[in-house]
Each structure stands twice: as structure tokens, then as C-alpha cells.
Design a protein around this motif. Structure first.
Motif, PDB file in Angstrom:
ATOM      1  N   ALA A  14       0.842  -1.205   0.000  1.00  0.00           N
ATOM      2  CA  ALA A  14       0.000   0.000   0.000  1.00  0.00           C
ATOM      3  C   ALA A  14       0.873   1.249   0.000  1.00  0.00           C
ATOM      4  N   LYS A  17      -2.365   3.925   2.814  1.00  0.00           N
ATOM      5  CA  LYS A  17      -2.743   2.746   3.592  1.00  0.00           C
ATOM      6  C   LYS A  17      -4.225   2.697   3.927  1.00  0.00           C
ATOM      7  N   TYR A  18      -4.752   1.502   3.915  1.00  0.00           N
ATOM      8  CA  TYR A  18      -6.066   1.208   4.498  1.00  0.00           C
ATOM      9  C   TYR A  18      -5.798   0.991   5.973  1.00  0.00           C
ATOM     10  N   TRP A  19      -6.251   1.944   6.792  1.00  0.00           N
ATOM     11  CA  TRP A  19      -6.051   1.742   8.224  1.00  0.00           C
ATOM     12  C   TRP A  19      -7.284   2.211   8.963  1.00  0.00           C
ATOM     13  N   SER A 108      -1.831 -11.870   4.006  1.00  0.00           N
ATOM     14  CA  SER A 108      -3.287 -11.942   3.951  1.00  0.00           C
ATOM     15  C   SER A 108      -3.822 -11.441   2.616  1.00  0.00           C
ATOM     16  N   SER A 150      -9.997 -10.357   3.571  1.00  0.00           N
ATOM     17  CA  SER A 150      -9.000  -9.435   4.116  1.00  0.00           C
ATOM     18  C   SER A 150      -9.059  -8.199   3.224  1.00  0.00           C
ATOM     19  N   GLY A 151      -9.255  -7.042   3.821  1.00  0.00           N
ATOM     20  CA  GLY A 151      -9.493  -5.828   3.045  1.00  0.00           C
ATOM     21  C   GLY A 151      -8.513  -5.651   1.904  1.00  0.00           C
ATOM     22  N   SER A 152      -7.226  -5.726   2.223  1.00  0.00           N
ATOM     23  CA  SER A 152      -6.207  -5.437   1.222  1.00  0.00           C
ATOM     24  C   SER A 152      -6.201  -6.458   0.069  1.00  0.00           C
ATOM     25  N   ARG A 155      -7.393  -5.443  -3.530  1.00  0.00           N
ATOM     26  CA  ARG A 155      -6.506  -4.713  -4.449  1.00  0.00           C
ATOM     27  C   ARG A 155      -5.581  -5.645  -5.214  1.00  0.00           C
ATOM     28  N   SER A 202      -2.987  -7.324  11.768  1.00  0.00           N
ATOM     29  CA  SER A 202      -3.524  -6.026  11.355  1.00  0.00           C
ATOM     30  C   SER A 202      -5.040  -6.012  11.527  1.00  0.00           C
ATOM     31  N   SER A 203      -5.692  -7.165  11.328  1.00  0.00           N
ATOM     32  CA  SER A 203      -7.154  -7.189  11.471  1.00  0.00           C
ATOM     33  C   SER A 203      -7.561  -6.745  12.870  1.00  0.00           C
ATOM     34  N   HIS A 206      -6.732  -2.764  13.390  1.00  0.00           N
ATOM     35  CA  HIS A 206      -7.600  -1.796  12.698  1.00  0.00           C
ATOM     36  C   HIS A 206      -8.603  -1.177  13.678  1.00  0.00           C
ATOM     37  N   MET A 252       0.698   6.551   9.603  1.00  0.00           N
ATOM     38  CA  MET A 252      -0.040   5.355  10.050  1.00  0.00           C
ATOM     39  C   MET A 252       0.600   4.774  11.308  1.00  0.00           C
ATOM     40  N   ASP A 293       4.281  -1.414   6.237  1.00  0.00           N
ATOM     41  CA  ASP A 293       2.928  -1.889   6.532  1.00  0.00           C
ATOM     42  C   ASP A 293       2.781  -2.134   8.031  1.00  0.00           C
ATOM     43  N   ALA A 294       1.738  -2.854   8.406  1.00  0.00           N
ATOM     44  CA  ALA A 294       1.522  -3.111   9.836  1.00  0.00           C
ATOM     45  C   ALA A 294       2.435  -4.249  10.277  1.00  0.00           C
TER      46      ALA A 294
HETATM   47  O1  PMV Z   1      -6.053  -6.329   4.826  1.00  0.00           O
HETATM   48  P1  PMV Z   1      -5.611  -6.179   6.243  1.00  0.00           P
HETATM   49  O2  PMV Z   1      -6.749  -6.262   7.201  1.00  0.00           O
HETATM   50  O3  PMV Z   1      -4.508  -7.118   6.596  1.00  0.00           O
HETATM   51  O4  PMV Z   1      -5.040  -4.689   6.426  1.00  0.00           O
HETATM   52  C1  PMV Z   1      -3.946  -4.218   5.723  1.00  0.00           C
HETATM   53  C2  PMV Z   1      -3.391  -3.028   6.363  1.00  0.00           C
HETATM   54  C3  PMV Z   1      -2.100  -2.478   5.796  1.00  0.00           C
HETATM   55  O5  PMV Z   1      -1.348  -3.493   5.170  1.00  0.00           O
HETATM   56  C4  PMV Z   1      -1.291  -1.887   6.916  1.00  0.00           C
HETATM   57  C5  PMV Z   1      -2.344  -1.347   4.798  1.00  0.00           C
HETATM   58  C6  PMV Z   1      -2.880  -1.734   3.463  1.00  0.00           C
HETATM   59  O6  PMV Z   1      -3.608  -0.911   2.899  1.00  0.00           O
HETATM   60  O7  PMV Z   1      -2.536  -2.800   2.939  1.00  0.00           O
END
Ligand code: PMV
Length: 340
Positions: A14, A17-19, A108, A150-152, A155, A202-203, A206, A252, A293-294
Motif C-alpha cells: 500500500a 494505507k487502508y487503516w 493476507s 481481508s481488506g487489502s 486490491r 492487522s485485522s 484496525h 499510520m 505496513d503493519a
Molecule cells: O487487509 P488487512 O486487514 O490485513 O489490512 C492491511 C493493512 C495495511 O497493510 C497496513 C495497509 C494496506 O492498505 O494494505
């Protein structure tokens, strides 16, 4: 002859970032995000229908159970997909990552995208991504389904540079492949400061973002940063993109460190490396910028033309096993495998 399918989904890094989430049940992110799809850092998942009472899953040839905390999310996602579409067949899934196991690299995004593609392709007997898309699973829908795991992961459904728009409500989220992989040959070198599992996923983290006093100001500034990043990407301007990458990553991590409970993913060694990288850049030794990232590892984004200079600078500081090198990639694939 039994039908099985192999899905390969890349990881993504990212830039914005999605945070934090506005709705964790419906995976509605607090802000829009933007990432670069990677090439060789990927998850491969093979799936086939089996005659068994439950799905089976193996990771790097080791069988894992539903109770394994590392795979709870995967089983939950699989059950969710089966229920949503009424697929009752059980699957045998074999999955592996191209990056070393326990490298401390988040899997993830690639893992949940590969699982979504492999499972749906096996259930619908699709032997390519185009075949699956033709069966009412277009790319946008596949991304929406993947992000529920998983959100990311959403993408990772396209190559190049991909934006995830939060939209005005959870049902109007969308994904935009803004530039393809040919647009700009960017690279990512990763310094592995810790090869162990993250202390907090990261889940889980968040959810704590809202408790940080820095989170709302971050959200207020993020649309403007998105516009600036898109302009820098459009122009392929590293001198414009680079500082935005760094301020975004540091912001972040500042949110994480000021949340309750506070979370610090960065070691002293990683922090002093960031100082060194900036100093080397100031001296004109390298033109490269970090993002994080996280987790504890540092991603260094740079142009293709900077590859050799950066590598030799890194190799004087780290051994090969502490480094991974990748580049912008073209996205996922699905392939049908007919086995005797
Ligand atoms: O998809 P998750 O819930 O693992 O969150 C991803 C969070 C970051 O990697 C930190 C940022 C992102 O946008 O990928």
C-alpha cells in the motif's frame, strides 16, 4: 480425470494505507487506499472438489486444521463463500507462499485473494480467470469478495496500481485499477527486520485506530494525499511520490503508537535504518523511499534505473536472507489442471 485449479495471487504494497474501518462486519474502510501490485511475492493455491465431510487445507504441504489461529480467517472466508453462493462441494486446498515461510511478510492480501479465486474456480469448474469472469464473477465482484476475507486482498485482483474507494456506504465500495504495470516500472526491496509472526494481526489493530487522537486528522488529510499520489504516479515522478510514501507510512505508525492499546511494530534497528536511508538519499547515494505496513519490515520503493545502486547499498548492510526484491506485477492468474 479429476479437475483441479491453480490460482496465483500477488501480494500488494500500500502506498496510501487502508487503516481503520467504519464497519468491520461489512469491511468498510475508513479511507480510500492505493497500492502497487507485486510480482513474485505471491500465494499459489490449488483446489479440487473432494468427497469428504469437510474442506481440507495444507500450507507448504503441512495439513492445517480449522482450529489453527493462522488459518481461522481462511476457513471462515471459505465457509462464507460457500454459503453466499450455495456451493456444497467440499474442497481440498493446497497453498504456499513464494516468500520464505515466517518471513514476517503479510500474506493476507495474496492469501485471501488466491483462496477466493481457487475456491470459486473449483466450484464453478473454471479453467481461467476469463472463464470465471464469464460465469458471473467479474473482476470487480471477485475483488469485493476477496476484500471480505481481508481488506487489502481486493486490491490484489489487478496488476499495476490499484485504488480501493470506500464509497458513501459499505455497499458502494469499488476498486479501480488506475494504472497498469507497464505505466511505471517501480520496484520494492524489502528489508526483513523480523522474521517472526506479528505480535498483533492487522485485522485486530484496525479496530484500535479510532482511539488515537491522530486518526481523525489523518482521515481529514487523506483525500488530498490521494490526489497528490495519483498525480505523482501519473507523471512517474519519484521526487513527488517518495516523500508522500514516507509521510503516509510514518503517519499510520504514529496512529498505531498513539492508539489504546498502543502498538509499536518498529524496532530500534528498523528506525535507525530509516535515518540511514534518508541520509544516503540526502548525500545522493540512492534515490529510494520507504514505506511500512503493519509490521516490522521496511519496503523500499525505487525506480528500475535505481535497482543496482540500491542493491549494492543494501548488500553492504544486510545479508541476502534479510532482503527480498520485487517489482510491480501484472495481477493474478487462474489455470485449470486436468489430472489423471
Ligand atoms: O487487509 P488487512 O486487514 O490485513 O489490512 C492491511 C493493512 C495495511 O497493510 C497496513 C495497509 C494496506 O492498505 O494494505
Amino acid at each position: 480425470m479429476s479437475f483441479s485449479v491453480r490460482a496465483i495471487a500477488p501480494s500488494n504494497i500500500a502506498f496510501l494505507k487502508y487503516w481503520g474501518k467504519r464497519d468491520s462486519v461489512r469491511q468498510w474502510p475508513a479511507n480510500d487506499s492505493l497500492s502497487m501490485t507485486l510480482s513474485s511475492l505471491a500465494t499459489t493455491t490449488e483446489a479440487r472438489i473432494i468427497d469428504a465431510p469437510d474442506h481440507s487445507l495444507s500450507f507448504h504441504k503441512q495439513s492445517v486444521t480449522r482450529g489453527d489461529p493462522r488459518f481461522v480467517k481462511a476457513f471462515r472466508h471459505l465457509d462464507g463463500l460457500a454459503k453466499t453462493f450455495g456451493f456444497s462441494d467440499r474442497l481440498a486446498l493446497e497453498t504456499s507462499n513464494s516468500f520464505p515461510m515466517g518471513a514476517g511478510i503479510a500474506s493476507s492480501a495474496s492469501g485471501l485473494a488466491a483462496l477466493t479465486l481457487a475456491a470459486l474456480s473449483a466450484w464453478t469448474k473454471s479453467s481461467s480467470l476469463a472463464d470465471l469472469e464469464g460465469k458471473d464473477f467479474d473482476r470487480q465482484r471477485l475483488a469485493q469478495l476477496s476484500r471480505q476475507g481481508s481488506g487489502s486482498a481486493g486490491r490484489s485482483l489487478w496488476g499495476g496500481f490499484v485504488r480501493w474507494n470506500a464509497g458513501p456506504n459499505p455497499d458502494q465500495q469499488s476498486f479501480d485499477p488506475v494504472f497498469d504495470a507497464k505505466h511505471w516500472a517501480l520496484r520494492d526491496s524489502i528489508v526483513l527486520f523480523s522474521k517472526s509472526e506479528k505480535s498483533k494481526s492487522s485485522s485486530d489493530a484496525h479496530g484500535d485506530a479510532w482511539s488515537s487522537p491522530l486518526f481523525r486528522p489523518r482521515l481529514a488529510g487523506s483525500p488530498e494525499r490521494m490526489q497528490r499520489m495519483l498525480r505523482a504516479l501519473e507523471k512517474c515522478s519519484m521526487s513527488e511520490l517518495g516523500p508522500l510514501l514516507e509521510e503516509e507510512a510514518l503517519e499510520m505508525h504514529a496512529v498505531m503508537m498513539t492508539a489504546t492499546p498502543a502498538q509499536n511494530y518498529l524496532s530500534e534497528a528498523a528506525l535507525s535504518f530509516l535515518v540511514d536511508l534518508r541520509e544516503a538519499r540526502r548525500q545522493g547515494l540512492i534515490e529510494a523511499y520507504f514505506t511500512i505496513d503493519a509490521g516490522p519490515n521496511i519496503h523500499i520503493i525505487h525506480c528500475e534505473t535505481e535497482r543496482l545502486r540500491l542493491r549494492s547499498w543494501l548488500e553492504t548492510r544486510f545479508t541476502d536472507s534479510d532482503l527480498l526484491h520485487d517489482q510491480v506485477g501484472t495481477g493474478p492468474s487462474v489455470e485449470g489442471l486436468n489430472r489423471e
